[in-house]
Design a protein around this motif. Sequence first.
Motif, mmCIF file in Angstrom:
data_model
loop_
_atom_site.group_PDB
_atom_site.id
_atom_site.type_symbol
_atom_site.label_atom_id
_atom_site.label_comp_id
_atom_site.label_asym_id
_atom_site.label_seq_id
_atom_site.Cartn_x
_atom_site.Cartn_y
_atom_site.Cartn_z
ATOM 1 N N SER A 22 51.438 32.942 61.625
ATOM 2 C CA SER A 22 51.172 31.612 61.065
ATOM 3 C C SER A 22 52.458 30.808 60.949
ATOM 4 O O SER A 22 52.496 29.610 61.266
ATOM 5 N N LEU A 23 53.527 31.455 60.506
ATOM 6 C CA LEU A 23 54.813 30.773 60.436
ATOM 7 C C LEU A 23 55.310 30.392 61.825
ATOM 8 O O LEU A 23 55.908 29.321 62.023
ATOM 9 N N ALA A 24 55.056 31.258 62.803
ATOM 10 C CA ALA A 24 55.468 30.964 64.180
ATOM 11 C C ALA A 24 54.743 29.735 64.717
ATOM 12 O O ALA A 24 55.313 28.949 65.487
ATOM 13 N N GLN A 25 53.486 29.529 64.296
ATOM 14 C CA GLN A 25 52.735 28.356 64.753
ATOM 15 C C GLN A 25 53.347 27.072 64.215
ATOM 16 O O GLN A 25 53.476 26.077 64.940
ATOM 17 N N GLU A 26 53.731 27.076 62.923
ATOM 18 C CA GLU A 26 54.408 25.886 62.397
ATOM 19 C C GLU A 26 55.769 25.700 63.058
ATOM 20 O O GLU A 26 56.191 24.572 63.339
ATOM 21 N N LEU A 27 56.439 26.810 63.309
ATOM 22 C CA LEU A 27 57.731 26.734 63.983
ATOM 23 C C LEU A 27 57.589 26.097 65.360
ATOM 24 O O LEU A 27 58.454 25.334 65.797
ATOM 25 N N LYS A 28 56.487 26.391 66.045
ATOM 26 C CA LYS A 28 56.236 25.791 67.356
ATOM 27 C C LYS A 28 56.086 24.278 67.234
ATOM 28 O O LYS A 28 56.599 23.522 68.085
ATOM 29 N N GLN A 29 55.407 23.808 66.189
ATOM 30 C CA GLN A 29 55.248 22.372 65.982
ATOM 31 C C GLN A 29 56.599 21.706 65.724
ATOM 32 O O GLN A 29 56.893 20.631 66.258
ATOM 33 N N ARG A 30 57.428 22.353 64.938
ATOM 34 C CA ARG A 30 58.760 21.800 64.666
ATOM 35 C C ARG A 30 59.629 21.819 65.915
ATOM 36 O O ARG A 30 60.430 20.902 66.147
ATOM 37 N N GLU A 31 59.476 22.858 66.708
ATOM 38 C CA GLU A 31 60.222 22.947 67.969
ATOM 39 C C GLU A 31 59.841 21.797 68.895
ATOM 40 O O GLU A 31 60.706 21.149 69.498
ATOM 41 N N ASP A 32 58.529 21.524 69.002
ATOM 42 C CA ASP A 32 58.061 20.410 69.830
ATOM 43 C C ASP A 32 58.562 19.076 69.288
ATOM 44 O O ASP A 32 58.899 18.167 70.058
ATOM 45 N N GLU A 33 58.593 18.957 67.966
ATOM 46 C CA GLU A 33 59.069 17.720 67.356
ATOM 47 C C GLU A 33 60.536 17.476 67.688
ATOM 48 O O GLU A 33 60.936 16.359 68.060
ATOM 49 N N LEU A 34 61.359 18.518 67.563
ATOM 50 C CA LEU A 34 62.773 18.372 67.903
ATOM 51 C C LEU A 34 62.962 18.084 69.382
ATOM 52 O O LEU A 34 63.828 17.283 69.762
ATOM 53 N N TYR A 35 62.150 18.727 70.209
ATOM 54 C CA TYR A 35 62.229 18.489 71.663
ATOM 55 C C TYR A 35 61.989 17.012 71.969
ATOM 56 O O TYR A 35 62.688 16.413 72.792
ATOM 57 N N GLY A 36 61.016 16.411 71.278
ATOM 58 C CA GLY A 36 60.764 14.990 71.468
ATOM 59 C C GLY A 36 61.904 14.122 70.954
ATOM 60 O O GLY A 36 62.289 13.139 71.599
ATOM 61 N N LEU A 37 62.470 14.493 69.816
ATOM 62 C CA LEU A 37 63.578 13.707 69.255
ATOM 63 C C LEU A 37 64.811 13.777 70.147
ATOM 64 O O LEU A 37 65.521 12.779 70.312
ATOM 65 N N PHE A 38 65.077 14.947 70.718
ATOM 66 C CA PHE A 38 66.245 15.096 71.584
ATOM 67 C C PHE A 38 66.112 14.283 72.866
ATOM 68 O O PHE A 38 67.108 14.008 73.525
#
Length: 323
Positions: A22-38
Amino acid sequence: QRVREIAVQAGNGALNQQDRISLAQELKQREDELYGLFNSRNARGGYLFSGNQGKIQPFIRNPDGSYNYQGDEGQREIAIASGKMIAINDNGKSLFLDNLNVNRVTTAATVNAGGSYISRGIVENKNSFDTQFPANGIQIVFTSATEYDVLDDAGNPLAPPVSGQLSPNDDNEYTIRHAGVAVILNGEPQAGDTFTVEASGEEKRGILDTLRILREDLESSSDNQTGNYATRDAVAGALLNIDNAMGTVLTKQTEIGARLNVVDSRRLENENLVLLNQTVQSELRDLDYAEALSRLSMQTILLEASLQSFVKINGLSLFNILR
């Protein structure tokens, strides 16, 4: 900051496999968010973090989930005053990739009769690691249940010889340190147990790959003691790498603050010049020509009188009087 909180939470030994997933799923969302910001763009459509390559997307995601940087290490500048240039961007490599990677060491048990577990190696001191850690790695060989020797990769003693004695912490864990590297040993080793510690991996790791690796470790974790140890190792390394990445960003924010101070100083100078120009223009527009001509005539008379006085004074000499 939220990613760091997730990593800290993932290190809770009371979590089971489903909790970590479950934590990995939220981590994936944050990873995608940072990918978009970068891959953010400016108002003109150019990429902010691609260096001088404003039309090239700086970060791409590979089929295996890893990330590559496509921009360059350039920095765009604009003129804010005569002869004064200032940077208007920072490239993604220096911002998000050039972070010290503490997970530069792998460990493995070659002979393990005691059933003990050794963690991944963590680089605690980069200078010691770079200058003292053997290129081919080391072996940790136990001569008893509490004493060990550090040997080279071929099993020969180091010069000078290195040995140590285990000292458990509150969790009945043993930390072994050598040449800037720390490993944690769990369980009760026996004489003859041997562990290898080798340098591997990249010296620097981007924040996106740090998050990806942590997420994959959480997704593949198992509900047993070995799985808990592996999760602990993954979280420990990820937290240090996240802190290094945050430190890099904070340093860049400080640099940007310095640039803004320069811009503010130049803006104040420009405002003072504008005020001075407006004052001069006002004096010219509101000029009383009769008064100005009178002042000019008076100044002309004074100038002529000064010139005549200078000529007479310059001609004086003691020889003229004596003659």
